[in-house]
Design a protein around this motif. Structure first.
Motif, PDB file in Angstrom:
ATOM      1  N   LEU A 159       0.820  -1.211   0.000  1.00 36.40           N
ATOM      2  CA  LEU A 159       0.000   0.000   0.000  1.00 36.40           C
ATOM      3  C   LEU A 159       0.855   1.263   0.000  1.00 36.40           C
ATOM      4  O   LEU A 159       0.332   2.373   0.170  1.00 36.40           O
ATOM      5  CB  LEU A 159      -0.939   0.011   1.221  1.00 36.40           C
ATOM      6  CG  LEU A 159      -1.977  -1.119   1.284  1.00 36.40           C
ATOM      7  CD1 LEU A 159      -2.778  -1.042   2.576  1.00 36.40           C
ATOM      8  CD2 LEU A 159      -2.913  -1.046   0.092  1.00 36.40           C
ATOM      9  N   ARG A 160       2.147   1.106  -0.239  1.00 34.45           N
ATOM     10  CA  ARG A 160       3.068   2.234  -0.153  1.00 34.45           C
ATOM     11  C   ARG A 160       3.019   3.082  -1.429  1.00 34.45           C
ATOM     12  O   ARG A 160       3.389   2.630  -2.515  1.00 34.45           O
ATOM     13  CB  ARG A 160       4.491   1.742   0.085  1.00 34.45           C
ATOM     14  CG  ARG A 160       5.481   2.839   0.474  1.00 34.45           C
ATOM     15  CD  ARG A 160       6.893   2.265   0.576  1.00 34.45           C
ATOM     16  NE  ARG A 160       6.985   1.173   1.517  1.00 34.45           N
ATOM     17  CZ  ARG A 160       7.100   1.328   2.839  1.00 34.45           C
ATOM     18  NH1 ARG A 160       7.127   2.538   3.363  1.00 34.45           N
ATOM     19  NH2 ARG A 160       7.186   0.268   3.625  1.00 34.45           N
ATOM     20  N   VAL A 161       2.585   4.328  -1.309  1.00 29.25           N
ATOM     21  CA  VAL A 161       2.561   5.260  -2.438  1.00 29.25           C
ATOM     22  C   VAL A 161       3.996   5.645  -2.787  1.00 29.25           C
ATOM     23  O   VAL A 161       4.792   5.961  -1.905  1.00 29.25           O
ATOM     24  CB  VAL A 161       1.734   6.514  -2.095  1.00 29.25           C
ATOM     25  CG1 VAL A 161       1.811   7.531  -3.230  1.00 29.25           C
ATOM     26  CG2 VAL A 161       0.288   6.136  -1.808  1.00 29.25           C
ATOM     27  N   GLY A 162       4.314   5.609  -4.079  1.00 26.59           N
ATOM     28  CA  GLY A 162       5.667   5.943  -4.521  1.00 26.59           C
ATOM     29  C   GLY A 162       6.617   4.772  -4.544  1.00 26.59           C
ATOM     30  O   GLY A 162       7.791   4.934  -4.900  1.00 26.59           O
ATOM     31  N   TYR A 163       6.136   3.575  -4.213  1.00 23.07           N
ATOM     32  CA  TYR A 163       6.988   2.394  -4.220  1.00 23.07           C
ATOM     33  C   TYR A 163       7.479   2.082  -5.641  1.00 23.07           C
ATOM     34  O   TYR A 163       8.541   1.495  -5.812  1.00 23.07           O
ATOM     35  CB  TYR A 163       6.234   1.201  -3.631  1.00 23.07           C
ATOM     36  CG  TYR A 163       7.088  -0.018  -3.399  1.00 23.07           C
ATOM     37  CD1 TYR A 163       8.085  -0.012  -2.423  1.00 23.07           C
ATOM     38  CD2 TYR A 163       6.912  -1.178  -4.150  1.00 23.07           C
ATOM     39  CE1 TYR A 163       8.889  -1.124  -2.206  1.00 23.07           C
ATOM     40  CE2 TYR A 163       7.700  -2.299  -3.939  1.00 23.07           C
ATOM     41  CZ  TYR A 163       8.684  -2.267  -2.965  1.00 23.07           C
ATOM     42  OH  TYR A 163       9.476  -3.377  -2.758  1.00 23.07           O
ATOM     43  N   SER A 165       8.111   4.501  -7.909  1.00 25.58           N
ATOM     44  CA  SER A 165       8.747   5.699  -8.462  1.00 25.58           C
ATOM     45  C   SER A 165      10.208   5.420  -8.768  1.00 25.58           C
ATOM     46  O   SER A 165      10.739   4.352  -8.448  1.00 25.58           O
ATOM     47  CB  SER A 165       8.644   6.858  -7.468  1.00 25.58           C
ATOM     48  OG  SER A 165       9.476   6.613  -6.337  1.00 25.58           O
ATOM     49  N   ALA A 182       2.817   6.972  -8.717  1.00 26.00           N
ATOM     50  CA  ALA A 182       2.152   6.941  -7.415  1.00 26.00           C
ATOM     51  C   ALA A 182       1.300   5.689  -7.228  1.00 26.00           C
ATOM     52  O   ALA A 182       0.720   5.480  -6.162  1.00 26.00           O
ATOM     53  CB  ALA A 182       1.275   8.180  -7.241  1.00 26.00           C
ATOM     54  N   THR A 183       1.217   4.850  -8.248  1.00 27.88           N
ATOM     55  CA  THR A 183       0.418   3.625  -8.157  1.00 27.88           C
ATOM     56  C   THR A 183       0.991   2.686  -7.102  1.00 27.88           C
ATOM     57  O   THR A 183       2.197   2.428  -7.072  1.00 27.88           O
ATOM     58  CB  THR A 183       0.413   2.897  -9.526  1.00 27.88           C
ATOM     59  OG1 THR A 183      -0.165   3.745 -10.501  1.00 27.88           O
ATOM     60  CG2 THR A 183      -0.365   1.591  -9.457  1.00 27.88           C
ATOM     61  N   THR A 184       0.141   2.173  -6.244  1.00 23.04           N
ATOM     62  CA  THR A 184       0.595   1.184  -5.262  1.00 23.04           C
ATOM     63  C   THR A 184       0.589  -0.205  -5.893  1.00 23.04           C
ATOM     64  O   THR A 184      -0.047  -0.436  -6.933  1.00 23.04           O
ATOM     65  CB  THR A 184      -0.313   1.171  -4.026  1.00 23.04           C
ATOM     66  OG1 THR A 184      -1.610   0.661  -4.401  1.00 23.04           O
ATOM     67  CG2 THR A 184      -0.466   2.564  -3.420  1.00 23.04           C
ATOM     68  N   TYR A 185       1.259  -1.133  -5.266  1.00 29.98           N
ATOM     69  CA  TYR A 185       1.280  -2.487  -5.793  1.00 29.98           C
ATOM     70  C   TYR A 185      -0.116  -3.100  -5.771  1.00 29.98           C
ATOM     71  O   TYR A 185      -0.496  -3.814  -6.699  1.00 29.98           O
ATOM     72  CB  TYR A 185       2.247  -3.359  -4.991  1.00 29.98           C
ATOM     73  CG  TYR A 185       2.392  -4.762  -5.556  1.00 29.98           C
ATOM     74  CD1 TYR A 185       2.973  -4.976  -6.799  1.00 29.98           C
ATOM     75  CD2 TYR A 185       1.945  -5.871  -4.836  1.00 29.98           C
ATOM     76  CE1 TYR A 185       3.109  -6.258  -7.322  1.00 29.98           C
ATOM     77  CE2 TYR A 185       2.081  -7.155  -5.346  1.00 29.98           C
ATOM     78  CZ  TYR A 185       2.661  -7.350  -6.599  1.00 29.98           C
ATOM     79  OH  TYR A 185       2.788  -8.622  -7.115  1.00 29.98           O
ATOM     80  N   GLN A 187      -2.897  -1.516  -6.192  1.00 25.48           N
ATOM     81  CA  GLN A 187      -3.609  -0.953  -7.342  1.00 25.48           C
ATOM     82  C   GLN A 187      -3.141  -1.615  -8.632  1.00 25.48           C
ATOM     83  O   GLN A 187      -3.949  -1.865  -9.534  1.00 25.48           O
ATOM     84  CB  GLN A 187      -3.378   0.566  -7.404  1.00 25.48           C
ATOM     85  CG  GLN A 187      -4.080   1.343  -6.301  1.00 25.48           C
ATOM     86  CD  GLN A 187      -3.641   2.793  -6.229  1.00 25.48           C
ATOM     87  OE1 GLN A 187      -2.506   3.137  -6.606  1.00 25.48           O
ATOM     88  NE2 GLN A 187      -4.512   3.664  -5.748  1.00 25.48           N
ATOM     89  N   TYR A 188      -1.856  -1.910  -8.728  1.00 25.68           N
ATOM     90  CA  TYR A 188      -1.328  -2.593  -9.905  1.00 25.68           C
ATOM     91  C   TYR A 188      -1.934  -3.995 -10.026  1.00 25.68           C
ATOM     92  O   TYR A 188      -2.276  -4.448 -11.119  1.00 25.68           O
ATOM     93  CB  TYR A 188       0.194  -2.666  -9.818  1.00 25.68           C
ATOM     94  CG  TYR A 188       0.855  -3.251 -11.041  1.00 25.68           C
ATOM     95  CD1 TYR A 188       0.931  -2.527 -12.232  1.00 25.68           C
ATOM     96  CD2 TYR A 188       1.420  -4.528 -11.001  1.00 25.68           C
ATOM     97  CE1 TYR A 188       1.544  -3.061 -13.356  1.00 25.68           C
ATOM     98  CE2 TYR A 188       2.035  -5.064 -12.124  1.00 25.68           C
ATOM     99  CZ  TYR A 188       2.089  -4.331 -13.301  1.00 25.68           C
ATOM    100  OH  TYR A 188       2.689  -4.862 -14.419  1.00 25.68           O
TER     101      TYR A 188
END
Length: 442
Positions: A159-163, A165, A182-185, A187-188
């Motif tokens: 859930l880490r934003v910017g992971y 980037s 900014a996609t989290t894992y 969300q991916y």
């Protein structure tokens, strides 16, 4: 205390007895025979979620041959016999076949006083640039993807934003358009589950592995520390809720007992044998749990494979020969740290199994096979004995943690057995003898 040349190199040399590629093409006697069936599952579109083990990482890197022999790709090939479709992986191109770079065994030792030769030449790499922090960025693979394995990812990171980037995980950054940094894992995962009918989830290893391979260095929830049980529970629950939407079926794989891998057992066994031969009770090691922070090594303490490159220097400088000059903490996982690690892995596996049971999906304990592989008798399939030994055991790659293609085939069979039992299916197993073990490069 006096240490001989044999002690300096012995633990590496004695592990290299035979390094071969398997050519036995017998049919696995444990494989499913006769009519195949999908049972209660639907394998039309399969998506794999996970970390380095899912991606096919091996020999200290991610490269095309490893990707082609990933356990999800092996599974997808077997699913085709019961209605499964094509499986799209984020492969490196043939022009960049070496991917991120990896270790290769080039030459066996010529004598008892010489070392094996490892080639780490970085050619045909998929490196496109460096980030602003100096990290390597790999050639992009965007678009449809069914193998979502991201080396290094933890449940703590999903859930880490910017992971993803340019300053985050380069393996995940590779999957994303620059606008999607900014996609989290999670969300991916959601995006790539579109139309999926079956999933596998092998996450959680890295929530413990960083702590183990650093010798127990790192605070809770840090990259090198153990993930807290509360954070693991929250994030894994979120992942499972997404994966099982619309009653989607799948399989969850638990976390292995990492200290049975060659990264922990190789140097430990050889150093112990050589110390006993010379009548030395143990080496002085740093230990956070010991009075004064130092103790003598004994049963339950593990010397990490990472000690190999510095061992000669340690011996020359007398490191480990007295309490005033102990082996640094990062090269040893002591018995107290092993207990902490084991307890946390057991907690994580309990959470994962409970979630799998609650969602009505299959759960596979990888330790059922890996414990047998690490036993004195090993695991026998198709007349071949697979063991947990470094290099010649056939299961673990040159980094001592990740699997060889044969090792991934063995795990694919364990997963297939779990799927068949849960969903009344008869997906055929593979013959692991058709997959290479550690290979001596020309």
């Amino acid at each position: 205390m006096h240490f001989t040349t044999r002690f300096q190199w012995g633990f590496l040399l004695t592990t290299i007895v035979s390094v071969i590629a398997c050519t036995n093409n017998d049919i696995d006697p444990n494989a499913t025979a006769g009519t195949v069936s999908k049972g209660d599952a639907d394998f039309t579109k399969y998506v794999a979620v996970g970390n380095s083990l899912t991606s096919g990482y091996a020999d200290g890197g991610l490269y095309r041959d490893g990707q082609l022999n990933s356990y999800p790709n092996i599974l997808a090939g077997q699913f085709k016999s019961v209605g499964g479709g094509d499986f799209i992986q984020p492969l490196f191109t043939t022009e960049q076949a070496n991917g991120t770079g990896y270790i290769r065994l080039k030459k066996l030792p010529a004598s008892a006083t010489s070392l094996p030769t490892f080639d780490t030449t970085k050619t045909q790499l998929a490196v496109r640039s460096l980030s602003s922090t100096g990290g390597v960025l790999y050639t992009k693979f965007t678009g449809t993807n069914q193998n979502l394995g991201v080396p290094g990812i933890r449940i703590a990171d999903v859930l880490r934003v910017g992971y993803g980037s340019k300053e985050g995980n380069p393996y995940f950054e590779r999957f994303l358009d620059d606008q999607a940094a900014a996609t989290t894992y999670l969300q991916y995962i959601s995006t790539n589950l579109a139309g999926a009918t079956f999933f596998s989830c092998w996450l959680g290893n890295n929530d413990a592995l960083g702590y183990a391979t650093s010798g127990g260095v790192g605070a809770e929830n840090e990259t090198r520390g153990l993930t807290s049980v509360s954070l693991f529970t929250t994030n894994f629950t979120a992942v499972m809720s997404k994966l099982t939407e619309n009653n989607r079926k799948g399989v969850v794989i638990g976390i292995p007992n990492v200290v049975q891998t060659p990264f922990f057992t190789t140097a430990t066994a050889q150093i112990k044998t050589l110390l006993q031969a010379q009548g030395i009770p143990g080496l002085a090691i740093q230990s956070k749990s010991a009075p004064g922070g130092v103790k003598i090594s004994g049963d339950g303490d593990y010397f990490l494979l990472s000690i190999a490159p510095v061992l000669t220097s340690f011996i020359t400088r007398g490191v480990g020969l007295s309490a005033a000059n102990p082996i640094p903490d990062q090269y040893v996982l002591d018995a107290s740290e092993v207990q902490t690690l084991t307890s946390r892995i057991n907690s994580f596996n309990g959470i994962m199994k409970a979630q799998a049971d609650a969602k009505g999906v299959a759960y596979v304990d990888p330790n059922s096979a890996l414990n047998q592989i690490s036993s004195a008798t090993g695991l026998v399939q198709s007349g071949i004995t697979y063991t947990g030994s470094y290099l010649q055991g056939g299961v673990y790659s040159l980094d001592g943690i990740h699997l060889t293609p044969a090792g991934y085939a063995l795990m694919a069979n364990e997963i297939i057995k779990g799927i068949n039992a849960k969903y009344n299916a008869t997906v055929p197993q593979v013959n692991p003898a058709n997959y290479r073990r550690v290979l001596l490069q020309n």
